[in-house]
Design an enzyme around this catalytic site. Structure first.
Site, mmCIF file in Angstrom:
data_model
loop_
_atom_site.group_PDB
_atom_site.id
_atom_site.type_symbol
_atom_site.label_atom_id
_atom_site.label_comp_id
_atom_site.label_asym_id
_atom_site.label_seq_id
_atom_site.Cartn_x
_atom_site.Cartn_y
_atom_site.Cartn_z
ATOM 1 N N LYS A 111 44.543 33.283 44.361
ATOM 2 C CA LYS A 111 45.061 34.100 43.255
ATOM 3 C C LYS A 111 46.577 34.241 43.304
ATOM 4 O O LYS A 111 47.225 34.307 42.264
ATOM 5 C CB LYS A 111 44.376 35.471 43.225
ATOM 6 C CG LYS A 111 42.917 35.370 42.802
ATOM 7 C CD LYS A 111 42.389 36.610 42.122
ATOM 8 C CE LYS A 111 41.045 36.309 41.472
ATOM 9 N NZ LYS A 111 40.368 37.439 40.891
ATOM 10 N N LYS A 194 35.839 27.351 39.649
ATOM 11 C CA LYS A 194 34.770 28.242 39.204
ATOM 12 C C LYS A 194 35.043 28.750 37.788
ATOM 13 O O LYS A 194 36.207 28.856 37.378
ATOM 14 C CB LYS A 194 34.541 29.391 40.189
ATOM 15 C CG LYS A 194 35.560 30.471 40.160
ATOM 16 C CD LYS A 194 35.062 31.714 40.915
ATOM 17 C CE LYS A 194 36.032 32.841 40.672
ATOM 18 N NZ LYS A 194 35.526 34.162 40.624
ATOM 19 N N LYS A 197 37.291 34.363 34.087
ATOM 20 C CA LYS A 197 37.828 35.030 32.899
ATOM 21 C C LYS A 197 39.278 34.641 32.668
ATOM 22 O O LYS A 197 39.753 34.625 31.545
ATOM 23 C CB LYS A 197 37.794 36.551 33.091
ATOM 24 C CG LYS A 197 36.430 37.159 33.163
ATOM 25 C CD LYS A 197 36.574 38.677 33.221
ATOM 26 C CE LYS A 197 35.634 39.284 34.221
ATOM 27 N NZ LYS A 197 36.256 39.658 35.494
#
Ligand code: AQP
Length: 328
Positions: A111, A194, A197
């Site tokens: 991230k 993956k 969102k």
């Protein structure tokens, strides 16, 4: 009754990954456990959020839980930030979590990306807040997708080290519940990533609010490969394997069963059947979400009631923790 805790960040429209990795297990387990389903808004703000969008996504997430089949009368649905004990316990646990443990967390590396120096410190300590979320309720079982496995292991390590350090048997070691063919649903545009969102491409995921036509378009455009026919091979054919997993999850067939069923038909027949199957489940959820969103006071009241129930447990446990640690 043993206790279950799980949560999702209100960071946008929920998708098939959230549904198959987490929510569908919540639905089956909700009658066997005392269940707390959290909207983890404090986790959401570890990356920048627009205030108006965040407020909107909090209600949408509550509506999605209910529309998917979470029973608000049997379970506790609540917003993390409304139970202050989550943050307080996170601080106490941060004071006992070695940096080395957090340095091993792969999600931070993913991230934070290349710009690690500019990532917020809360993104780094996020797994400790997640441990606090779980341990605050002395949770026994945590149904999550495969990407959360490492964080769950950390929560167990933190619980074990707390018990050992203070010579108590206070926190049960929470068990991850990660099951089925779709513990990691992959992006429809790139089988190595993956479904998420925050992926900039809308075509990478199927939202739970998508209608049948949109689902058909997204599955038709899903990346496939040049190999003839359908076969399951996670490494060599990640995109085809992801679609097979989706079909298996919604049909109840095994992966082999899906491959056998479509052995003689082409990819396009398989894709339109898959779209139909997914729509059967997802389209009614979208209709229900929109219906629930027409009644904000109902959702707000439900979240308030949920926060009251969660607070009662959280306050009792946190006061015992403060006693153990020596703060009171
Ligand atoms: N692709 C996935 N496959 C299986 N399970 C998944 N989950 C998320 N994506 C998949 C599971 O959904 C729960 C809540 O996830 P989250 O939204 O709180 O955080 P996330 O894992 O970071 O999900 P996203 O979509 O990737 O969100 P953004 O883009 O905002 O970071 C967890 O149980 C997770 O395992």
């Amino acid at each position: 009754m043993s206790r279950l805790f799980s949560g999702i960040q209100p960071t946008g429209n929920l998708h098939l990954g959230n549904y198959l990795g987490a929510i569908r297990h919540w639905i089956t387990l909700q009658s066997q456990y005392e269940s707390l389903f959290c909207i983890v808004d404090l986790h959401a703000i570890t990356v920048p959020q627009e205030p108006e969008e965040l407020r909107k996504h909090i209600r949408e997430t509550a509506a999605t839980y209910i529309a998917c089949g979470i029973d608000p009368h049997k379970t506790t649905i609540f917003q993390q930030s409304q139970v202050a004990e989550h943050s307080e316990l996170a601080w106490i646990l941060q004071c006992m979590t070695p940096m080395g443990w957090l340095n091993r967390m792969t999600q931070f590396k993913e991230k934070a990306g290349k710009d690690r120096e500019r990532a917020f410190s809360a993104l780094f300590t996020y797994p400790v807040l997640m441990a606090a979320d779980i341990l605050l309720y002395k949770t026994q079982i945590v149904p999550v997708g495969d990407d959360q496995k490492q964080h769950l292991e950390l929560a167990r390590d933190i619980a074990g080290s707390f018990n050992q350090r203070f010579g108590v048997d206070f926190f049960p070691l929470p068990e991850p519940y990660i099951q089925g063919e779709t513990t990691r649903v992959m992006s429809l545009r790139d089988g190595s990533k993956k479904m998420s969102k925050s992926d900039p491409s809308d075509y990478s995921r199927i939202h739970l609010t998508d209608d049948a036509d949109t689902i058909l378009q997204k599955i038709k455009k899903a990346k496939s490969d040049a190999v003839q026919g359908l076969s399951y091979d996670q490494d060599a054919r990640p995109e085809a394997s992801n679609l097979i997993n989706l079909y298996a999850a919604f049909s109840g067939l095994s992966r082999d069963g899906v491959v056998e069923k479509y052995a003689s038909s082409g990819f396009s027949v398989f894709k339109s059947d898959l779209a139909e199957l997914v729509s059967e489940y997802v389209a009614p959820i979208g209709v229900e979400i929109n219906k629930l969103l027409q009644d904000p006071p109902y959702l707000d009241q439900l979240l308030k009631k949920g926060a009251d129930t969660a607070s009662a447990i959280a306050q009792k446990h946190l006061s015992e923790i403060k006693q153990i640690v020596g703060l009171t």
